[in-house]
Design a protein around this motif. Structure first.
Motif, PDB file in Angstrom:
ATOM      1  N   ARG A  13     -92.813  -5.348  11.517  1.00  0.00           N
ATOM      2  CA  ARG A  13     -94.182  -4.987  10.967  1.00  0.00           C
ATOM      3  C   ARG A  13     -94.552  -3.701  11.101  1.00  0.00           C
ATOM      4  NH1 ARG A  13     -93.581  -9.381  13.477  1.00  0.00           N
ATOM      5  NH2 ARG A  13     -94.094  -8.639  15.478  1.00  0.00           N
ATOM      6  N   SER A  14     -94.456  -2.968  12.491  1.00  0.00           N
ATOM      7  CA  SER A  14     -95.003  -1.779  12.639  1.00  0.00           C
ATOM      8  C   SER A  14     -94.013  -0.505  13.010  1.00  0.00           C
ATOM      9  CB  SER A  14     -96.140  -1.675  13.609  1.00  0.00           C
ATOM     10  OG  SER A  14     -95.209  -1.730  14.952  1.00  0.00           O
ATOM     11  N   ALA A  15     -94.146   0.711  12.826  1.00  0.00           N
ATOM     12  CA  ALA A  15     -93.104   1.625  13.073  1.00  0.00           C
ATOM     13  C   ALA A  15     -92.906   1.627  14.674  1.00  0.00           C
ATOM     14  CB  ALA A  15     -93.783   3.068  12.817  1.00  0.00           C
ATOM     15  N   ARG A  16     -93.852   1.266  15.503  1.00  0.00           N
ATOM     16  CA  ARG A  16     -93.790   1.176  16.855  1.00  0.00           C
ATOM     17  C   ARG A  16     -92.818   0.099  17.228  1.00  0.00           C
ATOM     18  NH1 ARG A  16     -99.038   1.215  20.322  1.00  0.00           N
ATOM     19  NH2 ARG A  16     -98.108   2.914  21.958  1.00  0.00           N
ATOM     20  N   ASN A  17     -93.059  -1.104  16.530  1.00  0.00           N
ATOM     21  CA  ASN A  17     -92.272  -2.210  16.753  1.00  0.00           C
ATOM     22  C   ASN A  17     -90.872  -1.761  16.538  1.00  0.00           C
ATOM     23  OD1 ASN A  17     -91.460  -4.939  17.470  1.00  0.00           O
ATOM     24  ND2 ASN A  17     -91.936  -5.434  15.238  1.00  0.00           N
ATOM     25  N   ALA A  18     -90.191  -1.331  15.157  1.00  0.00           N
ATOM     26  CA  ALA A  18     -89.276  -0.774  14.700  1.00  0.00           C
ATOM     27  C   ALA A  18     -88.489   0.021  15.645  1.00  0.00           C
ATOM     28  CB  ALA A  18     -89.215  -0.270  13.290  1.00  0.00           C
ATOM     29  N   GLN A  19     -89.364   1.021  16.263  1.00  0.00           N
ATOM     30  CA  GLN A  19     -88.832   1.953  17.294  1.00  0.00           C
ATOM     31  C   GLN A  19     -88.144   1.343  18.621  1.00  0.00           C
ATOM     32  OE1 GLN A  19     -88.288   4.737  15.723  1.00  0.00           O
ATOM     33  NE2 GLN A  19     -89.379   6.149  16.717  1.00  0.00           N
ATOM     34  N   ARG A  20     -89.168   0.376  18.993  1.00  0.00           N
ATOM     35  CA  ARG A  20     -88.621  -0.649  20.178  1.00  0.00           C
ATOM     36  C   ARG A  20     -87.492  -1.522  19.877  1.00  0.00           C
ATOM     37  NH1 ARG A  20     -89.201  -5.578  21.200  1.00  0.00           N
ATOM     38  NH2 ARG A  20     -90.518  -5.990  19.728  1.00  0.00           N
ATOM     39  N   VAL A  21     -87.498  -2.123  18.621  1.00  0.00           N
ATOM     40  CA  VAL A  21     -86.167  -2.842  18.239  1.00  0.00           C
ATOM     41  C   VAL A  21     -84.815  -2.047  18.279  1.00  0.00           C
ATOM     42  CG1 VAL A  21     -84.945  -4.097  16.461  1.00  0.00           C
ATOM     43  CG2 VAL A  21     -87.572  -4.930  17.264  1.00  0.00           C
ATOM     44  N   MET A  22     -85.208  -0.665  18.063  1.00  0.00           N
ATOM     45  CA  MET A  22     -83.772  -0.010  17.613  1.00  0.00           C
ATOM     46  C   MET A  22     -83.510   0.514  19.019  1.00  0.00           C
ATOM     47  SD  MET A  22     -83.084  -0.325  14.736  1.00  0.00           S
ATOM     48  CE  MET A  22     -81.498   0.570  14.774  1.00  0.00           C
ATOM     49  N   LYS A  23     -84.507   0.828  20.042  1.00  0.00           N
ATOM     50  CA  LYS A  23     -84.125   1.473  21.424  1.00  0.00           C
ATOM     51  C   LYS A  23     -83.464   0.206  22.116  1.00  0.00           C
ATOM     52  CE  LYS A  23     -85.626   4.159  24.888  1.00  0.00           C
ATOM     53  NZ  LYS A  23     -84.121   4.752  25.189  1.00  0.00           N
ATOM     54  N   GLU A  24     -83.599  -0.952  21.810  1.00  0.00           N
ATOM     55  CA  GLU A  24     -83.019  -2.072  22.559  1.00  0.00           C
ATOM     56  C   GLU A  24     -81.607  -2.047  21.932  1.00  0.00           C
ATOM     57  OE1 GLU A  24     -85.088  -5.507  21.400  1.00  0.00           O
ATOM     58  OE2 GLU A  24     -86.910  -5.113  22.897  1.00  0.00           O
TER      59      GLU A  24
END
Length: 198
Positions: free
Chosen positions: A36-47
Motif C-alpha cells: 500500500r504505502s511507501a512507508r510499508n514498502a520501506q519496512r518490508v524491504m528493510k526486513e
C-alpha cells in the motif's frame, strides 16, 4: 493464514521478482506486490536486507546480494551500476502491461544461418497470440537503434514471425520519442517515455 507464513511468502515472491527483473525500485516493488504505502514498502524491504542490496537513484533501487541469489537459486550477479536504469525502464513496461506470464528477458531472435539478421531484444511477451518486442532506450546511440530496427524489418520480410509483432519502446525524452517514431515508421509500435510511468 498464519501471519508468519504470509510474511515468508511475500518475501519469497519479492526475491523471485528481483531474480526475474534484476533491479527494481521501491515504487515498482510497491506496485508489483501490493504494498500500500511507501512507508510499508520501506519496512518490508528493510526486513529483507539480509538478501538484498540497494543504492539510491531518486529512490532506492534493489537487487539480490549473494544470500538472496542463494535463497532463490539465481545465477546472475548484479551490482550497483548506472546500467540499472535500463532494467528499471524495461520493468516499467512489464508492470504497465500487467506483468505478463509469458514475459522473457534478453531473447535472441533471428535465423541461425542468417547472422546479419540476428538481434537480441530486451524482452519479449505474447498477448492475444502475438509477440510484443520490448526495447529500453536509455543511453543507446540512435544509430544503434536504427540498425536494430532494420534487423527487425528484415526478420518480418523473411517471415520470421507468424503475425507481425508489436514493438514497445521506452525512452528518456520527447525528442528521442520523435526520432524513434520516424525509425519505426511502417511497424506496429507504441513508444513511451519514462515520464509516462510516474
Amino acid at each position: 493464514m498464519n501471519r508468519a507464513i504470509e510474511k515468508e511468502q511475500r518475501q519469497e515472491s519479492i526475491l523471485l521478482s528481483l531474480k526475474k527483473l534484476d533491479y527494481l525500485t521501491r515504487s515498482q516493488i510497491q506496485v508489483l506486490h501490493g504494498l500500500r504505502s511507501a512507508r510499508n514498502a520501506q519496512r518490508v524491504m528493510k526486513e529483507l536486507e539480509t538478501y538484498v542490496s540497494h543504492f539510491r537513484d531518486g529512490e532506492n533501487v534493489y537487487y539480490l546480494n549473494s544470500e538472496g541469489r542463494e535463497r532463490v537459486n539465481a545465477t546472475k550477479v548484479r551490482k550497483k551500476t548506472i546500467q540499472a536504469k535500463h532494467f528499471i525502464m524495461r520493468n516499467s513496461i512489464y508492470i504497465g502491461y500487467g506483468s505478463p506470464s509469458t514475459w522473457r528477458n534478453e531473447i535472441r531472435l533471428g535465423f541461425k544461418e542468417e547472422k546479419k539478421t540476428r538481434v537480441v531484444c530486451d524482452a519479449l511477451f505474447q498477448q492475444d497470440k502475438r509477440y510484443h518486442i520490448v526495447e529500453a532506450d536509455h543511453t543507446q546511440k540512435m544509430s544503434k537503434n536504427r540498425i536494430k530496427i532494420e534487423k527487425y524489418k528484415r526478420l518480418i520480410e523473411l517471415g520470421f514471425f507468424e503475425t507481425k509483432p508489436c514493438f514497445i519502446w521506452i525512452t528518456t525524452t520527447e525528442f528521442r520519442r520523435k526520432q524513434l517514431t520516424k525509425l519505426l515508421d511502417g511497424l506496429d509500435h507504441r513508444i513511451f517515455t519514462v515520464n509516462d510511468f510516474h
